[in-house]
Write a protein that holds these residues in place. Structure first.
Motif, PDB file in Angstrom:
ATOM      1  N   UNK A   1       0.843  -1.188   0.000  1.00  0.00           N
ATOM      2  CA  UNK A   1       0.000   0.000   0.000  1.00  0.00           C
ATOM      3  C   UNK A   1       0.881   1.241   0.000  1.00  0.00           C
ATOM      4  N   UNK A   2       0.494   2.203  -0.835  1.00  0.00           N
ATOM      5  CA  UNK A   2       1.351   3.358  -1.118  1.00  0.00           C
ATOM      6  C   UNK A   2       1.711   4.154   0.127  1.00  0.00           C
ATOM      7  N   UNK A   3       0.745   4.449   0.981  1.00  0.00           N
ATOM      8  CA  UNK A   3       1.000   5.377   2.089  1.00  0.00           C
ATOM      9  C   UNK A   3       1.324   4.658   3.391  1.00  0.00           C
ATOM     10  N   UNK A   4       0.685   3.551   3.643  1.00  0.00           N
ATOM     11  CA  UNK A   4       0.885   2.855   4.919  1.00  0.00           C
ATOM     12  C   UNK A   4       2.011   1.836   4.866  1.00  0.00           C
ATOM     13  N   UNK A   5       2.435   1.455   3.660  1.00  0.00           N
ATOM     14  CA  UNK A   5       3.454   0.422   3.423  1.00  0.00           C
ATOM     15  C   UNK A   5       2.986  -0.963   3.882  1.00  0.00           C
ATOM     16  N   UNK A   6       1.712  -1.095   4.197  1.00  0.00           N
ATOM     17  CA  UNK A   6       1.177  -2.421   4.506  1.00  0.00           C
ATOM     18  C   UNK A   6       1.367  -3.333   3.297  1.00  0.00           C
ATOM     19  N   UNK A   7       1.665  -4.584   3.582  1.00  0.00           N
ATOM     20  CA  UNK A   7       1.892  -5.538   2.507  1.00  0.00           C
ATOM     21  C   UNK A   7       0.906  -6.690   2.597  1.00  0.00           C
ATOM     22  N   UNK A   8       0.523  -7.155   1.435  1.00  0.00           N
ATOM     23  CA  UNK A   8      -0.382  -8.296   1.316  1.00  0.00           C
ATOM     24  C   UNK A   8       0.245  -9.292   0.348  1.00  0.00           C
ATOM     25  N   UNK A   9      -0.022 -10.582   0.634  1.00  0.00           N
ATOM     26  CA  UNK A   9       0.599 -11.639  -0.160  1.00  0.00           C
ATOM     27  C   UNK A   9      -0.460 -12.599  -0.688  1.00  0.00           C
TER      28      UNK A   9
END
Length: 117
Positions: free
Chosen positions: A99-107
């Motif tokens: 995610x662009x702003x939060x840097x959360x990652x999903x796999x």
């Protein structure tokens, strides 16, 4: 809930090609930097390629000149075209969304690519 579903893996002979697809649902596709990673047996997960919403790309040295990452923002889908495959490309390939702003990652769950004669 963001979900990533990969497809397109399989068995291919050395020198062959495969195209992996990853469909993203449950999130705003335009806000994600998308990527492909791979993990060979007994090894760490490594970057293969990434692509921004504006289609700026980055490749690991292992795939430069052979792999092409692309995205279809209208279909919430990212692709990895793999040509001139080698046995050392054998791995589970994972789709990643950052995610662009939060840097959360999903796999995604991964798709197995086996390059063998």
């Amino acid at each position: 809930q963001v979900q990533l579903v990969e497809s397109g893996g399989g068995l291919v002979q050395p020198g062959g090609s495969l195209r992996l697809s990853c469909v993203v649902s449950g999130g705003l596709f335009s806000s994600y930097k998308m990527g492909w990673y791979r993990q060979a047996p007994g090894k760490q997960r490594d970057l293969v390629a990434t692509i921004t919403f504006g289609s700026s790309t980055n490749y690991a040295d292992s795939g430069k000149g052979r792999f092409t990452i692309s995205r279809d923002n209208a279909k919430n889908t990212v692709y990895l075209q793999m040509n001139s495959l080698k046995p050392e490309d054998t791995a589970v390939y994972y789709c990643n969304a950052e995610q662009l702003f939060t840097r959360l990652q999903f796999w995604g769950q991964g798709t197995l690519v086996t390059v063998s004669s």
